[in-house]
Design an enzyme around this catalytic site. Structure first.
Site, mmCIF file in Angstrom:
data_model
loop_
_atom_site.group_PDB
_atom_site.id
_atom_site.type_symbol
_atom_site.label_atom_id
_atom_site.label_comp_id
_atom_site.label_asym_id
_atom_site.label_seq_id
_atom_site.Cartn_x
_atom_site.Cartn_y
_atom_site.Cartn_z
ATOM 1 N N HIS A 1 4.275 3.540 6.194
ATOM 2 C CA HIS A 1 3.743 4.741 6.846
ATOM 3 C C HIS A 1 3.183 4.392 8.213
ATOM 4 C CE1 HIS A 1 -0.477 3.641 6.119
ATOM 5 N NE2 HIS A 1 -0.190 3.417 4.849
ATOM 6 N N CYS B 1 -0.351 -1.046 1.628
ATOM 7 C CA CYS B 1 0.848 -0.450 2.218
ATOM 8 C C CYS B 1 1.340 -1.261 3.411
ATOM 9 C CB CYS B 1 0.558 0.987 2.656
ATOM 10 S SG CYS B 1 0.447 2.157 1.280
#
Length: 442
Positions: A386, A402
């Site tokens: 992301h 992440c």
């Protein structure tokens, strides 16, 4: 990390690896043979299902992030979500449990209950329409950080500063502002989560100019011919070694050529030009790697390789690298909750934006909340690729697990990978016809 699907607040998406057999358009046509004989034009209507009113061609979505199901029954696996007010095409209609009206086919393996839409004669969206469009800086909204004194958020504008707040915002929380209004001389912003916040308590997030590198088809097959400077000011030496003459310097995130690396006196130096060497520890160079067995090399299947040691990402088509950039992966020790797990997976959900926080972690020493994190692609449970607008540490470990990308890079990869997010949708999960892109972390 709390993750919310497509901004649908409070509903967590879970991967569905093996969905039951799903209706394709061909099967839908077979199910409605009796009506299909009368017309070869959609929408087709299944037997014992009342036909749609004359002229109806689209379904207007009545709420943000409306769930889209993979089959025409309540509780079917999730296929994605749709944007508010968008008009989606209707291809078929049939009865199914859990819906008072008809289930409507709005795309390949995609159904929505008629109760959640408004039937319309309005033309449906163009195939090129995107619920959130690409931007010059990779940020789909104007993002702000809550200041050191914190703030409060309100559902109603008239209640701001005078009524009871609906949410407390801690210092450092991030919000996406989509509208501003001035009331009695004071400016207030409406977030994408439909909350009003005093703008005096917010500071703007600065866009990040860094972006990765497209790789030319004639690039060397065994080594990438470029690297990035990692430090604010990297000294450039005339010879490999700290005793060489300092000729110049290179700035952080600067792309430089990469020719070779040498070990001199226990320290490694990389040549970035004729008579130009920098300490290897002050740059990041991605390495070429063979594809995992899950990739169909002969078909030129797209896949992504994340290298933890160099904090880099390389995107491939088959064996050919097509794009490379810097990333920030999990800061935790391997195997911990904040480490990026090694292994090979496929993207199991893509969302234009998603709220991310740790507000439900009772053991957290510090709480965070980032609203509408852009270009989210989950590949290993709650771990995904992301965009990150709240730091500039690309090339260093930083995240809670992440793979953080500069917003421009996250945007570029989002529209390159599969599953594709259809027109008018805000999120998509893979189907038997549109599988997720392979992501390997090594």
């Amino acid at each position: 990390m709390g993750v919310v699907m497509g901004g649908s607040r409070g509903q967590t998406v879970r991967a569905t690896r093996h969905a039951p057999p799903l209706l394709s358009f061909t099967l839908a046509a077979l199910l409605v043979t009796g009506h299909a004989r009368a017309s070869n034009e959609p929408p087709w209507v299944a037997p014992e299902t009342e036909p749609l009113p004359q002229g109806i061609v689209s379904a207007r979505i009545l709420k943000a992030d409306q769930p889209i199901l993979a089959s025409p029954w309540e509780g079917a696996p999730r296929r994605g979500s749709a944007a508010l007010d968008v008009h989606l095409p209707i291809f078929a209609a049939r009865r199914g449990p859990g819906c008072k009206g008809r289930f409507l086919s709005i795309g390949p393996i995609a159904w929505v209950c008629e109760d959640a839409v408004e039937l319309a004669e309005t033309p449906f969206v163009d195939a090129a329409y995107r619920a959130i469009r690409e931007t010059a800086d990779g940020l789909p909204f104007r993002y702000y950080f809550v200041g050191p004194d914190g703030s409060f958020a309100y559902k109603k504008l008239h209640a701001v500063d005078v009524g009871a707040p609906d949410m407390q915002l801690e210092p450092g929380f991030a919000v996406a502002i989509v509208e501003e209004r001035v009331v009695e001389g004071a400016r207030y912003g409406r977030s994408h989560n439909e909350l009003w916040i005093p703008m005096r308590d917010l500071g703007p997030a600065r866009p990040i100019a860094f972006r990765g590198e497209e790789i030319k088809p004639d690039a060397p097959a065994d080594v990438l011919p470029f690297a990035w400077i990692l430090v604010d000011k990297a000294k450039v030496f005339s010879t490999p070694g700290a005793l060489g003459k300092v000729e110049s310097s290179r700035a952080r995130f600067e792309r430089v050529p990469f020719f070779e690396e040498k070990n001199v006196g226990g320290a490694r130096f990389s040549r970035i030009g004729e008579g130009a060497w920098v300490r290897s520890s002050e740059l990041r160079h991605a390495t070429i790697a063979p594809p995992p067995p899950e990739v169909d090399v002969a078909a030129g299947e797209k896949w992504i390789d994340v290298e933890l040691e160099s904090q880099t990402l390389v995107a491939y088509e088959g064996k050919r690298p097509v794009f490379a950039t810097l990333v920030s992966t999990g800061k935790g020790r391997e195997g911990s909750a904040t480490a990026t797990p090694r292994g090979t997976s496929r993207i199991w959900a893509k969302l234009f934006t998603s709220n991310m926080d740790n507000l439900e972690d009772e053991g957290a020493t510090r709480y965070y909340r980032m609203e509408d994190v852009p270009w989210v692609q989950f590949f290993a449970k709650g771990v995904g690729l992301h965009g990150a607008f709240w730091h500039r540490s690309f090339g260093h470990v930083r995240s809670h697990g992440c793979v953080n990308l500069a917003p421009l890079d996250a945007q570029r990869l989002f529209f390159w990978t599969t599953p594709r997010v259809p027109a008018g949708w805000t999120a998509a999960l893979p189907s038997t016809h549109d599988v997720g892109t392979v992501v390997r972390v090594r």
